[in-house]
Design an enzyme around this catalytic site. Structure first.
Site, mmCIF file in Angstrom:
data_model
loop_
_atom_site.group_PDB
_atom_site.id
_atom_site.type_symbol
_atom_site.label_atom_id
_atom_site.label_comp_id
_atom_site.label_asym_id
_atom_site.label_seq_id
_atom_site.Cartn_x
_atom_site.Cartn_y
_atom_site.Cartn_z
ATOM 1 C CG HIS A 209 -1.721 1.246 1.388
ATOM 2 N ND1 HIS A 209 -3.095 1.247 1.305
ATOM 3 C CD2 HIS A 209 -1.362 2.540 1.602
ATOM 4 C CE1 HIS A 209 -3.542 2.483 1.465
ATOM 5 N NE2 HIS A 209 -2.502 3.290 1.653
ATOM 6 C CG HIS A 236 -8.769 -4.671 4.427
ATOM 7 N ND1 HIS A 236 -7.828 -5.254 3.617
ATOM 8 C CD2 HIS A 236 -9.864 -5.466 4.347
ATOM 9 C CE1 HIS A 236 -8.335 -6.342 3.066
ATOM 10 N NE2 HIS A 236 -9.562 -6.506 3.511
ATOM 11 C CE LYS A 238 -3.464 3.522 5.089
ATOM 12 N NZ LYS A 238 -3.858 4.898 4.728
ATOM 13 C CD GLU A 288 -9.786 5.358 0.225
ATOM 14 O OE1 GLU A 288 -10.912 5.878 0.248
ATOM 15 O OE2 GLU A 288 -9.257 4.858 1.232
ATOM 16 N NE ARG A 292 -9.826 10.581 6.237
ATOM 17 C CZ ARG A 292 -8.852 9.696 6.419
ATOM 18 N NH1 ARG A 292 -7.719 10.058 6.990
ATOM 19 N NH2 ARG A 292 -8.986 8.442 6.033
HETATM 20 P P1 ADP Z 1 -10.812 2.203 2.934
HETATM 21 O O1 ADP Z 1 -11.375 3.426 2.294
HETATM 22 O O2 ADP Z 1 -11.822 1.430 3.713
HETATM 23 O O3 ADP Z 1 -9.533 2.455 3.671
HETATM 24 P P2 ADP Z 1 -9.344 1.280 0.580
HETATM 25 O O4 ADP Z 1 -9.994 1.209 -0.747
HETATM 26 O O5 ADP Z 1 -8.429 2.440 0.826
HETATM 27 O O6 ADP Z 1 -10.472 1.217 1.718
HETATM 28 O O7 ADP Z 1 -8.533 -0.055 0.867
HETATM 29 C C1 ADP Z 1 -7.979 -0.337 2.137
HETATM 30 C C2 ADP Z 1 -7.103 -1.566 2.077
HETATM 31 O O8 ADP Z 1 -7.870 -2.686 1.579
HETATM 32 C C3 ADP Z 1 -5.923 -1.471 1.117
HETATM 33 O O9 ADP Z 1 -4.796 -0.876 1.717
HETATM 34 C C4 ADP Z 1 -5.692 -2.948 0.848
HETATM 35 O O10 ADP Z 1 -5.083 -3.568 1.965
HETATM 36 C C5 ADP Z 1 -7.087 -3.515 0.747
HETATM 37 N N1 ADP Z 1 -7.623 -3.467 -0.646
HETATM 38 C C6 ADP Z 1 -8.459 -2.549 -1.164
HETATM 39 N N2 ADP Z 1 -8.724 -2.812 -2.471
HETATM 40 C C7 ADP Z 1 -8.060 -3.926 -2.799
HETATM 41 C C8 ADP Z 1 -7.914 -4.712 -3.996
HETATM 42 N N3 ADP Z 1 -8.539 -4.400 -5.127
HETATM 43 N N4 ADP Z 1 -7.104 -5.809 -3.953
HETATM 44 C C9 ADP Z 1 -6.470 -6.154 -2.809
HETATM 45 N N5 ADP Z 1 -6.575 -5.473 -1.649
HETATM 46 C C10 ADP Z 1 -7.341 -4.368 -1.621
#
Ligand code: ADP
Length: 449
Positions: A209, A236, A238, A288, A292
């Site tokens: 990530h 998911h 950090k 995404e 913020r």
């Molecule tokens: P949120 O908005 O809930 O934080 P994100 O879209 O930023 O969600 O994703 C958070 C985490 O989820 C990522 O850092 C990763 O670990 C996992 N993730 C999200 N999308 C994928 C994907 N397409 N394939 C694999 N892991 C994913």
């Protein structure tokens, strides 16, 4: 002109915001819930207002109550921090309508980028590669849904367009799981976010990530503070973040940073923001944008010397500030460990009385936290207690400094994930920087069982 800012948050970020306001000579109003009377930053604010009972819905998420507090204290701007109302476009809209400056982008931008499907389209227009998938309206016909999913390819992720905080996403390994999984994710998304629209994304099997920190003044000046690697995650979410992200092809990195700047210029972005990517096999895939400040912002501050929270305040309040990429230089490495009040293996929250604690200190060590000996961690909110940030010339020295900081640090009375951070700092895979987003849960915990 003198300013007064209401801080619509709690914990470490509220304290961080007060510190930045003080340096800028800005008066502060701290709001708090009945469950938060003992928060440290209340002692440092110029004024305090209780905004409701302990439940977040009745206090930190209670827009009318926060706006009334702003009204009675004659505040001119509202600092949202992260979580709570920070990405709630309708709150930003209410601030705009009531004449308070929401410290961040305008409500339209928050709405646009908070919708992950729209954000992906905007990223594509700026020339950014997104995770492949399907983001149009899904048909009702199950056969057609199956055909779309097959085309995306298994395994895939069903994600809520309004999702956040690691919620609103589901891994679908094969076609047998598709229709049930779709129904459940839509229902969950409706319950959690009031929006059941979902999309399909290819599951990126073993990425890192990586994210890019942006600062923009809404007048066309946009800079980046480079990258962060946030691959050590649980559920998911950090746990450890570092800056810069290492081992990335320099040309690819430079093109990606340029594209991030372009995206922000395209939407005339104002404030700080983060573009999040999954990085695998030498490719970045946008997932995404967060409109913020992020929990992990200190690591970018430490390698650049650029104060992101002060920048947020200055941009929003019209205090002169220069955003010039040529003035940003990068130095050394920084790592942040999030100390949470939770069991280090099950992640079960562990609120309660901190009977004793001692913060780490010394050269290259930063401790962003609201806790103290005798502080009672309430059960109603996020489990983040403290962020320990170390900075050094190299990643390996930074890890050594973190080991020493963690050795000095102690919290007694409640359970924390302190020991997990200690184990990770001594872990070979982490030290060699060979970990991905799956490492902690799929490998590390198994090795330590
Ligand atoms: P949120 O908005 O809930 O934080 P994100 O879209 O930023 O969600 O994703 C958070 C985490 O989820 C990522 O850092 C990763 O670990 C996992 N993730 C999200 N999308 C994928 C994907 N397409 N394939 C694999 N892991 C994913």
């Amino acid at each position: 002109m003198s300013h007064k800012v209401l801080i619509a948050n709690r914990g470490e970020i509220a304290l961080r915001a007060i510190r930045a306001c003080k340096e800028l000579g800005i008066k502060t109003v701290a709001v708090y819930s009945q469950g938060d009377k003992n928060l440290k930053h209340l002692k440092f604010a110029d004024e305090t207002v209780c905004i409701g009972p302990a439940s977040p819905l009745e206090s930190y998420l209670n827009a009318p109550s926060i706006l009334s507090a702003a009204e009675v204290t004659n505040t001119d701007a509202i600092y949202p921090g992260y979580g709570f109302l920070a990405e709630d476009f309708s709150f930003a809209e209410k601030c705009e309508e009531s004449g308070f400056k929401f410290i961040g982008p305008n409500s339209e931008t928050i709405k646009m980028m908070g919708d992950k499907i729209t954000a992906k389209s905007i990223a594509e227009k700026a020339g950014i590669q997104v995770v492949p998938g399907y983001k149009d309206d899904l048909p009702d016909d199950p056969d057609k849904i199956h055909a779309i999913a097959k085309n995306v390819g298994y395994p895939l992720m069903i994600k809520a367009t309004a999702g956040g905080g690691g919620r609103g996403m589901r891994l679908i390994e094969s076609e047998d799981e598709l229709l049930d999984g779709l129904e459940i994710t839509m229902q969950e998304a409706m319950n959690a976010f009031g929006n059941k629209v979902v999309y399909f994304e290819k599951f990126i099997s073993n990425p890192r990530h990586i994210e890019v920190q942006i600062v923009a003044d809404g007048k066309g000046n946009v800079i980046h503070l480079g990258t962060r690697d946030c691959s050590i995650q649980r559920r998911h979410q950090k746990l450890i973040e570092e800056a810069p992200a290492s081992n990335i092809n320099p040309e690819l990195l430079s093109n990606t940073l340029d594209a991030c700047l372009k995206l922000c210029k395209d939407i005339n972005y104002e404030g700080v923001g983060t573009l999040e990517f999954l990085y695998e096999n030498n490719a970045f895939y946008f997932i995404e944008m967060n409109t913020r400040i992020q929990v992990e912002h200190p690591v970018s501050e430490m390698i650049t010397g650029f104060d992101l929270v002060k920048a947020q305040l200055k941009i929003a309040l019209g205090i002169p500030t220069t955003l010039d990429q040529s003035k940003i230089s990068f130095r050394g490495h920084a790592i942040e460990c999030r100390i949470n009040a939770e069991n280090p293996r099950t992640f079960t929250p562990s609120p309660g009385l901190i009977t004793k604690m001692h913060p780490p200190g010394g050269f290259g060590i930063r401790f962003d936290s609201h806790i103290y000996s005798g502080y009672e961690v309430p059960p109603y909110y996020d489990s983040l207690l403290a962020k320990i940030i170390t900075t050094a010339n190299s990643r390996s020295s930074c890890i050594k400094r973190m080991m020493s900081a963690l050795d000095e640090f102690f919290v007694e009375g409640i359970e924390t994930n302190h020991s997990l951070h200690q184990e990770l700092m001594h872990d070979d895979v982490f030290n060699q920087n060979n970990h991905t987003i799956n490492y902690l849960e799929n490998e590390f915990f198994k090795n330590y069982e």
